[in-house]
Design an enzyme around this catalytic site. Structure first.
Site, PDB file in Angstrom:
ATOM      1  CD  GLU A  70      -2.233  13.318   1.822  1.00 45.33           C
ATOM      2  OE1 GLU A  70      -2.819  12.971   0.779  1.00 45.33           O
ATOM      3  OE2 GLU A  70      -2.195  12.598   2.834  1.00 45.33           O
ATOM      4  CD  GLU A 105      -8.446   5.041   9.162  1.00 48.38           C
ATOM      5  OE1 GLU A 105      -7.927   6.174   9.219  1.00 48.38           O
ATOM      6  OE2 GLU A 105      -9.056   4.528  10.120  1.00 48.38           O
ATOM      7  CB  CYS A 142      -2.376   9.617   6.104  1.00 50.42           C
ATOM      8  SG  CYS A 142      -2.163   8.341   7.347  1.00 50.42           S
ATOM      9  CE  LYS A 170      -6.108  -2.478  -5.023  1.00 49.36           C
ATOM     10  NZ  LYS A 170      -4.648  -2.464  -5.238  1.00 49.36           N
TER      11      LYS A 170
HETATM   12  P1  NAD Z   1      -4.361   5.740  -3.698  1.00 48.56           P
HETATM   13  O1  NAD Z   1      -5.685   6.269  -3.308  1.00 48.56           O
HETATM   14  O2  NAD Z   1      -3.821   6.127  -5.017  1.00 48.56           O
HETATM   15  O3  NAD Z   1      -4.362   4.152  -3.691  1.00 48.56           O
HETATM   16  C1  NAD Z   1      -4.722   3.420  -2.535  1.00 48.56           C
HETATM   17  C2  NAD Z   1      -5.143   2.045  -2.949  1.00 48.56           C
HETATM   18  O4  NAD Z   1      -6.329   2.147  -3.738  1.00 48.56           O
HETATM   19  C3  NAD Z   1      -4.142   1.289  -3.806  1.00 48.56           C
HETATM   20  O5  NAD Z   1      -4.182  -0.073  -3.451  1.00 48.56           O
HETATM   21  C4  NAD Z   1      -4.685   1.477  -5.214  1.00 48.56           C
HETATM   22  O6  NAD Z   1      -4.322   0.442  -6.097  1.00 48.56           O
HETATM   23  C5  NAD Z   1      -6.174   1.463  -4.956  1.00 48.56           C
HETATM   24  N1  NAD Z   1      -7.005   2.135  -5.950  1.00 48.56           N
HETATM   25  C6  NAD Z   1      -6.686   3.204  -6.727  1.00 48.56           C
HETATM   26  N2  NAD Z   1      -7.754   3.537  -7.497  1.00 48.56           N
HETATM   27  C7  NAD Z   1      -8.747   2.669  -7.193  1.00 48.56           C
HETATM   28  C8  NAD Z   1     -10.095   2.503  -7.653  1.00 48.56           C
HETATM   29  N3  NAD Z   1     -10.624   3.295  -8.559  1.00 48.56           N
HETATM   30  N4  NAD Z   1     -10.826   1.498  -7.129  1.00 48.56           N
HETATM   31  C9  NAD Z   1     -10.305   0.676  -6.191  1.00 48.56           C
HETATM   32  N5  NAD Z   1      -9.035   0.793  -5.712  1.00 48.56           N
HETATM   33  C10 NAD Z   1      -8.277   1.778  -6.212  1.00 48.56           C
HETATM   34  O7  NAD Z   1      -3.384   6.130  -2.508  1.00 48.56           O
HETATM   35  P2  NAD Z   1      -1.836   5.806  -2.370  1.00 48.56           P
HETATM   36  O8  NAD Z   1      -1.093   6.711  -3.278  1.00 48.56           O
HETATM   37  O9  NAD Z   1      -1.578   4.344  -2.460  1.00 48.56           O
HETATM   38  O10 NAD Z   1      -1.600   6.215  -0.843  1.00 48.56           O
HETATM   39  C11 NAD Z   1      -1.406   7.511  -0.465  1.00 48.56           C
HETATM   40  C12 NAD Z   1      -2.676   8.106   0.092  1.00 48.56           C
HETATM   41  O11 NAD Z   1      -3.158   7.274   1.140  1.00 48.56           O
HETATM   42  C13 NAD Z   1      -2.459   9.456   0.724  1.00 48.56           C
HETATM   43  O12 NAD Z   1      -3.510  10.319   0.400  1.00 48.56           O
HETATM   44  C14 NAD Z   1      -2.439   9.148   2.215  1.00 48.56           C
HETATM   45  O13 NAD Z   1      -2.775  10.244   3.029  1.00 48.56           O
HETATM   46  C15 NAD Z   1      -3.438   8.061   2.296  1.00 48.56           C
HETATM   47  N6  NAD Z   1      -3.220   7.264   3.506  1.00 48.56           N
HETATM   48  C16 NAD Z   1      -4.128   7.389   4.511  1.00 48.56           C
HETATM   49  C17 NAD Z   1      -3.944   6.686   5.693  1.00 48.56           C
HETATM   50  C18 NAD Z   1      -4.923   6.805   6.811  1.00 48.56           C
HETATM   51  O14 NAD Z   1      -4.898   5.966   7.703  1.00 48.56           O
HETATM   52  N7  NAD Z   1      -5.809   7.800   6.827  1.00 48.56           N
HETATM   53  C19 NAD Z   1      -2.840   5.845   5.842  1.00 48.56           C
HETATM   54  C20 NAD Z   1      -1.929   5.733   4.790  1.00 48.56           C
HETATM   55  C21 NAD Z   1      -2.152   6.449   3.614  1.00 48.56           C
END
Ligand code: NAD
Length: 487
Positions: A391, A261, A295, A185
């Site tokens: 963050e 992650e 991140c 997804k």
């Molecule tokens: P997000 O948590 O809003 O969304 C991530 C994914 O989860 C998206 O595909 C979103 O549609 C999905 N999602 C959202 N709510 C959900 C739910 N209730 N159930 C299932 N899926 C759901 O994050 P974002 O804004 O897309 O990305 C930014 C965040 O990701 C930042 O906090 C960043 O630090 C983190 N990030 C971490 C890494 C790592 O490797 N640690 C890498 C990249 C980004």
């Protein structure tokens, strides 16, 4: 061919459906999501907006394909990954353009993401034939202890928008190598790159049903039935800690294997003996990759008080000289933020910094006009300011100071996150001492970019569980089975 025509042709080649059992089709409910270019707000393409029924259909296909996929030879799985690597490299310009267009980062950075993303395909093509077990005698000598590896099974993969290709290959490649089937997804904000990549994998020979892809605007509602379905064996998620917590809780119902992650709050420590040219360049790299939307982005710059003035001056000069604009335009070094909410957040954080005694040295404002642009910003603020506990996820570099090494380590560790950290110093003893005391999954020493497909990427504390990449990456998709054998 004009650039516009080439862009139209490329977009026309991106599949826009859900991929289930090797077939692209519309979402069952017929709904669609518009994918926007964050530089202009213009809709690039509409893609199928799947729902829970589409997700379950994807899991049906993944579950049906699992046994035959697990029985394929490691070499066959490796060859598929290797062909996919070659094809991603051949189409590197297409992928870079697509990433820049739907996500916003400058083309040169997108090209870097494509190289990084492709490396996971090559790395795990090399890991697949090396999956192994062990043989030893029991300590009392009465039996033989054997271990063998088996694929975990059908896996739900949820990825974020900030690295649309790399976050997909970092999960898909080890799963293919291990013999797991998948439901991917992608983020609804940047699905196009993942959809093109999934199509490429089919063409590279991935059998139908092994990788299924459903984009949805209702992620929580659509994925929940899968987390409660006994056929699903693993959840791997990259995204925010807030959503990670919700998913971990839902995954507990079936005691799913999980890889998380999550968010970061990277400290970047500059000691008084650091090479300041290296430190400023490292800070720029660590802060401005993806306009700070990483991140691993440096969230807190902690600089020894004796060099803070000079470091701040040099970093401000470098940041104020960066060219801001749409990522696909030549010469642009800083693209837009992902959406209007991200710009609002950057403004709020600058206000919060000022309220806590911070001083803006350069930038500090949204750029008026179309798109979601924010000026590269450097500010001085107390190292203990509350706003840096969040963050930032934007082009804001807050500089705080410290006097002693112990103080620097304590400040660095005073976060609930533990993903990336950075240390700039030429004193090897100090580096070793600090590296050993930092409570982070990753430490960059005298460098601002640490991601590498051959290294274990991941965090501790609330930054996550498990590792992606390196020799560790494939283990996330394997179970260990022990056999006690009496002679
Ligand atoms: P997000 O948590 O809003 O969304 C991530 C994914 O989860 C998206 O595909 C979103 O549609 C999905 N999602 C959202 N709510 C959900 C739910 N209730 N159930 C299932 N899926 C759901 O994050 P974002 O804004 O897309 O990305 C930014 C965040 O990701 C930042 O906090 C960043 O630090 C983190 N990030 C971490 C890494 C790592 O490797 N640690 C890498 C990249 C980004």
């Amino acid at each position: 061919m004009t650039a516009e025509r080439a862009a139209d042709d490329l977009l026309a080649g991106v599949p826009t459906g859900v991929l289930i059992d090797g077939v692209w089709r519309d979402a069952r409910g017929g709904a669609r999501i518009g994918v926007e270019d964050p530089s202009t707000g213009k809709v690039l393409l509409e893609v199928a907006d799947g729902d829970a029924a589409d997700m379950v259909a994807a899991l049906d296909a993944a579950a049906a394909a699992q046994a035959s996929w697990a029985a394929t030879s490691p070499r066959d799985r490796a060859e598929i990954l290797r062909r996919a690597f070659d094809e991603v490299v051949r189409r590197a310009d297409d992928f870079a353009w697509l990433i820049s267009t739907e996500m916003g980062k400058p083309l040169a950075e997108s090209a870097g993401e494509v190289r990084y993303a492709a490396e996971f395909l090559r790395w795990f093509s090399e890991e697949a034939p090396r999956i192994s077990g062990s043989w030893r005698r029991s300590p009392e000598g009465t039996s033989r202890l054997l271990t063998m590896k088996a694929p975990v099974g059908p896996t739900l993969m949820i990825t974020p928008w900030n690295f649309p290709l790399a976050m997909a290959t970092r999960k898909v490649a080890p799963a293919v190598a291990a013999g797991c089937t998948m439901v991917l997804k992608p983020s609804e904000l940047t699905p196009l790159t993942s959809l093109l990549f999934a199509d490429l994998l089919q063409q590279a020979g991935l059998p139908a049903g092994v990788l299924n892809v459903v984009t949805t605007s209702r992620a929580g509602e659509a994925t929940l039935p899968l987390l409660g379905d006994p056929r699903l064996r693993k959840l791997t998620f990259t995204g925010s800690t807030a959503v990670g917590r919700i998913l971990l809780s839902a995954a507990s119902e079936q005691v799913l294997r999980t890889s998380m992650e999550l968010g970061g709050n990277a400290p970047l420590l500059v000691f008084d003996d650091a090479d300041l040219d290296v430190a400023v360049q490292g800070a720029l790299d660590a802060k401005m990759r993806n306009v700070g939307q990483a991140c691993t982005a440096a969230n807190r710059l902690l600089v020894h008080e004796s060099v803070a003035e000079e470091f701040s001056r040099r970093l401000s000069a470098a940041m104020s000289g960066l060219v801001v604009g749409p990522g696909v335009e030549p010469g642009v070094q800083v693209g837009p933020l992902i959406d209007a909410r991200a710009v609002d957040k950057a403004e709020r954080l600058v206000d919060a910094a000022r309220a806590e005694g911070g001083e803006v040295l350069t930038g500090g404002h949204a750029v008026p006009g179309d798109g979601h642009f924010f000026e590269p910003t450097v500010l001085r603020a107390p190292a203990t300011a509350a706003f840096v506990q969040e963050e930032i996820f934007g082009p804001i570099a807050p500089i705080g100071t410290f006097a002693e090494t112990d103080e620097a380590v304590a400040l660095a560790n005073s976060s609930s996150y533990g993903l990336a950290s950075y240390v700039f110093s030429r004193d090897l003893s100090r580096v070793l001492d600090v590296v050993e005391r930092l409570e982070f999954g990753m430490v960059g020493v005298n460098q601002g970019v640490i991601s590498n497909a051959a290294a274990p990427f991941g965090g501790i504390k609330q930054s996550g569980l498990g590792r992606e990449g390196g020799a560790e990456g494939i283990e996330e998709y394997l179970e260990t089975k022990y056999v006690g054998l009496a002679p």
